[in-house]
Motif scaffolding. Structure first.
Motif, PDB file in Angstrom:
ATOM      1  N   HIS A 149      16.138  -0.858  -3.073  1.00  0.00           N
ATOM      2  CA  HIS A 149      15.655  -1.275  -1.762  1.00  0.00           C
ATOM      3  C   HIS A 149      16.552  -0.786  -0.635  1.00  0.00           C
ATOM      4  N   THR A 158      16.689  -5.881   2.031  1.00  0.00           N
ATOM      5  CA  THR A 158      16.199  -6.963   1.163  1.00  0.00           C
ATOM      6  C   THR A 158      15.910  -8.222   1.967  1.00  0.00           C
ATOM      7  N   HIS A 213      12.057  -5.477   0.881  1.00  0.00           N
ATOM      8  CA  HIS A 213      12.081  -6.430  -0.231  1.00  0.00           C
ATOM      9  C   HIS A 213      10.776  -6.496  -1.022  1.00  0.00           C
ATOM     10  N   ASP A 214       9.694  -6.906  -0.381  1.00  0.00           N
ATOM     11  CA  ASP A 214       8.450  -7.138  -1.118  1.00  0.00           C
ATOM     12  C   ASP A 214       7.803  -5.849  -1.612  1.00  0.00           C
ATOM     13  N   GLN A 215       8.062  -4.744  -0.933  1.00  0.00           N
ATOM     14  CA  GLN A 215       7.492  -3.480  -1.395  1.00  0.00           C
ATOM     15  C   GLN A 215       7.968  -3.166  -2.811  1.00  0.00           C
ATOM     16  N   HIS A 233       9.575  -5.692  -4.908  1.00  0.00           N
ATOM     17  CA  HIS A 233       9.464  -6.864  -5.778  1.00  0.00           C
ATOM     18  C   HIS A 233       8.053  -7.074  -6.329  1.00  0.00           C
ATOM     19  N   ILE A 234       7.048  -6.862  -5.489  1.00  0.00           N
ATOM     20  CA  ILE A 234       5.678  -7.160  -5.911  1.00  0.00           C
ATOM     21  C   ILE A 234       5.257  -6.363  -7.153  1.00  0.00           C
TER      22      ILE A 234
END
Length: 341
Positions: free
Chosen positions: A158, A161, A261-263, A265-266
């Motif tokens: 990342h 984050t 972050h979510d890019q 984590h998902i």
């Protein structure tokens, strides 16, 4: 051990009840003996698992069936309320992390593996960090670092984050993107990948479509990719975010540089977390969280404290097993590099 009120102690017992772990490494738990003894009872292993309290690494037995616990004596077991945020648990969780970092920095252990902490709890206890990564960075005096998530052959790092999405977009800068590409390349080599192939995700839909949906790709990401390529790093991008992960899972890339972050984590949690609707339980909670750029090795479970499951003995230990199994080759490869140097 993680937050004493979490599932951390329970999945630690479940993991170290597997005798084959001791064929691969010599595990020590940093935590509280009293909490670990209760965890043994919660998961129903009191007949075959014993807790051995120690005050130094030298006192560890490393014997299957016996879990060595570096006893910090920070929890009043009569006051502990599982599944609840508390100052006591927040303080203990923070002190466990600090101690394991100290042991690694003193070369008394080869790698560190962390269970989940609760950010609200550690902040209530007076330690103002947004997560493990920031704690490790401060206590190892590390300025250039990033988070990597991994599940089987899918790995992501990342650019930013724990910041708001608005701030994350502002942090997509050439120097930081280049820094993370370099860290990703080195991390793959430490995992034994000789010539890592790196995919860099775009920030905007369709990677900006030549500036129609944003200029971050043109102004910041592509210049970073060009410099990395000139340095001999095998890197491609910016790849549209809606396809880069499928390509990585298919073997196109060894690692993906994500912008926030979510890019990252998902997609990892979509493939690693598997819920069985019929049986109303998680069949798998897999994946590893790794902090890169540190002078020591840190891997972690890729899930939270799961307070709703704490004290029930039902939590899935697969992510912790994955974290240990990632830490072992990293430690071995680090020793090889040190010998060569």
């Amino acid at each position: 051990m993680g937050d004493p009120a979490s599932i951390g102690p329970e999945i630690t017992v479940k993991t170290l009840a597997d005798k084959t772990i001791y064929d691969k490494c010599q595990p020590i738990v940093v935590g509280d003996v009293s909490v670990m003894e209760e965890a043994v009872k919660i998961v129903g292993r009191e007949n075959d698992i014993k807790i051995h309290g120690i005050n130094s690494v030298d006192e560890a037995l490393f014997t299957p069936g016996t879990i060595d616990v570096y006893d910090m004596k920070l929890v009043d077991i009569n006051e502990l309320k599982r599944g609840e945020v508390s100052i006591m648990s927040g303080n203990a969780a923070f002190q466990y992390v600090k101690k394991v970092i100290e042991l690694a920095m003193e070369n008394k252990i080869d790698a560190t593996v962390t269970n989940a902490i609760n950010k609200e709890a550690i902040n209530l206890a007076g330690y103002h960090y947004s997560g493990h990564t920031e704690i490790y960075a401060e206590f190892t005096n590390t300025e250039k670092y990033t988070m990597m998530l991994a599940h089987e052959n899918l790995r992501v790092v990342h650019v930013s984050t724990h910041v708001s999405l608005r701030e994350a977009c502002d942090r997509v800068k050439k120097d930081r993107v280049l820094e993370v590409i370099r860290i990703a390349n080195q991390a793959c080599k430490e995992l034994g990948i000789k010539e890592p192939k790196i995919g860099v995700a775009g920030l905007n839909p369709h990677s900006g479509e030549n500036g129609m949906f944003g200029r971050e790709e043109i102004d910041e990401i592509i210049p970073a990719i060009n410099i990395a390529s000139e340095e001999g790093i095998i890197v491609e991008g910016p790849v549209p975010p809606d396809t880069v992960f499928s390509k990585a899972k298919g073997g196109w890339y060894d690692i993906v540089v994500t912008m926030y972050h979510d890019q990252g984590h998902i997609p990892l949690k979509v493939v690693g977390f598997v819920y069985n609707h019929e049986e109303q339980k998680w069949d798998a909670v897999a994946g590893v969280n790794i902090t890169l750029g540190l002078p020591i090795i840190r891997t972690s479970v890729d899930h939270g404290t799961a307070f709703d499951q704490a004290g029930k003995g039902i939590a899935n230990e697969l992510s912790l097993i994955n974290a240990i199994e990632y830490a072992i080759p990293m430690a071995q490869n680090k020793k090889v590099v040190e010998v060569c140097n």
